[in-house]
Design a protein around this motif. Structure first.
Motif, PDB file in Angstrom:
ATOM      1  N   VAL A 160       0.863  -1.195   0.000  1.00 40.82           N
ATOM      2  CA  VAL A 160       0.000   0.000   0.000  1.00 40.82           C
ATOM      3  C   VAL A 160       0.893   1.238   0.000  1.00 40.82           C
ATOM      4  N   ARG A 161       1.920   1.225   0.829  1.00 42.82           N
ATOM      5  CA  ARG A 161       2.871   2.347   0.876  1.00 42.82           C
ATOM      6  C   ARG A 161       3.633   2.471  -0.445  1.00 42.82           C
ATOM      7  N   TYR A 162       4.099   1.355  -0.989  1.00 40.78           N
ATOM      8  CA  TYR A 162       4.838   1.358  -2.253  1.00 40.78           C
ATOM      9  C   TYR A 162       3.963   1.927  -3.374  1.00 40.78           C
ATOM     10  N   ARG A 163       2.714   1.438  -3.480  1.00 37.01           N
ATOM     11  CA  ARG A 163       1.817   1.928  -4.535  1.00 37.01           C
ATOM     12  C   ARG A 163       1.496   3.416  -4.358  1.00 37.01           C
ATOM     13  N   ALA A 164       1.402   3.893  -3.118  1.00 38.90           N
ATOM     14  CA  ALA A 164       1.163   5.317  -2.879  1.00 38.90           C
ATOM     15  C   ALA A 164       2.345   6.143  -3.390  1.00 38.90           C
ATOM     16  N   LEU A 165       3.560   5.676  -3.142  1.00 37.00           N
ATOM     17  CA  LEU A 165       4.743   6.354  -3.668  1.00 37.00           C
ATOM     18  C   LEU A 165       4.770   6.289  -5.200  1.00 37.00           C
ATOM     19  N   LEU A 166       4.407   5.144  -5.741  1.00 44.34           N
ATOM     20  CA  LEU A 166       4.390   4.957  -7.190  1.00 44.34           C
ATOM     21  C   LEU A 166       3.333   5.841  -7.858  1.00 44.34           C
ATOM     22  N   ALA A 167       2.214   6.048  -7.190  1.00 42.18           N
ATOM     23  CA  ALA A 167       1.140   6.888  -7.741  1.00 42.18           C
ATOM     24  C   ALA A 167       1.601   8.323  -7.959  1.00 42.18           C
ATOM     25  N   ARG A 168       2.634   8.747  -7.240  1.00 39.24           N
ATOM     26  CA  ARG A 168       3.202  10.091  -7.418  1.00 39.24           C
ATOM     27  C   ARG A 168       4.029  10.205  -8.693  1.00 39.24           C
TER      28      ARG A 168
END
Length: 182
Positions: A160-168
């Motif tokens: 979830v944290r990785y995808r949030a960073l990736l969404a940026r």
């Protein structure tokens, strides 16, 4: 790989075409060399004693270096049930958290994953941790012993944290999708 794909997916091919998933892993090794030495031998894997040996398309080193191990058009055996449609990225290290907390490594991992997502049009939700493989809509395996098999690397909370960073790091334009990784 073609024989493996026939047994597990009913497809007599070693070609990875139109990948739909990117799977994040960690190596459980301290160095890229140790990980490479695990993947390189053409021997049955240590867990299931099946050929081909396990592999990954990319290794992301702690200092941020990215090594491509396998061409993107070739299937690679890294995630049971998804090898037919997934690109595998191994992040060198012993835990999700250690990789997330390593600025050069997480930046390189995110840049690589963004480039792959944009190049192949892979949805953010289909960038998963190995531990999330069973919940992928693309997961299937014809061998009963493999239908519920997964690993603990990249647990859901860390992804979830990785995808949030990736969404940026969104895909900006169609021309960016075919451009080389930074």
């Amino acid at each position: 790989m073609a024989a493996y794909s026939l047994r597990h997916y009913g497809e007599d091919t070693y070609v990875l075409s139109h990948p739909k998933v990117i799977v994040e892993h960690y190596t459980e090794t301290a160095t890229a060399e140790e990980a490479f030495n695990t993947f390189a031998p053409d021997v049955p894997d240590s867990e299931f004693h099946e050929l081909p040996n396990t592999c990954a398309h990319f290794l992301v080193e702690p200092g941020g270096r990215v090594d491509q191990l396998v061409p993107l058009w070739l299937r690679c055996r890294h995630t049971t049930g998804l090898n037919w449609t997934a690109i595998g990225i191994e992040n060198v290290g012993f835990s999700d958290q250690a990789i997330l907390d390593n600025p050069p490594q997480i930046a390189a991992s995110l840049r690589l994953t963004r480039w792959l997502r944009c190049r192949y049009g892979i949805a953010l939700k289909n960038v998963i941790g190995h531990n999330e493989s069973l919940s992928s809509p693309y997961h299937h395996d014809l061998v009963p012993a493999f239908q519920h098999q997964t690993h603990s690397d990249w647990k859901h909370a860390d992804m979830v944290r990785y995808r949030a960073l990736l969404a940026r790091l969104p895909c900006h334009s169609p021309t960016a999708e075919g451009s080389p990784a930074p």
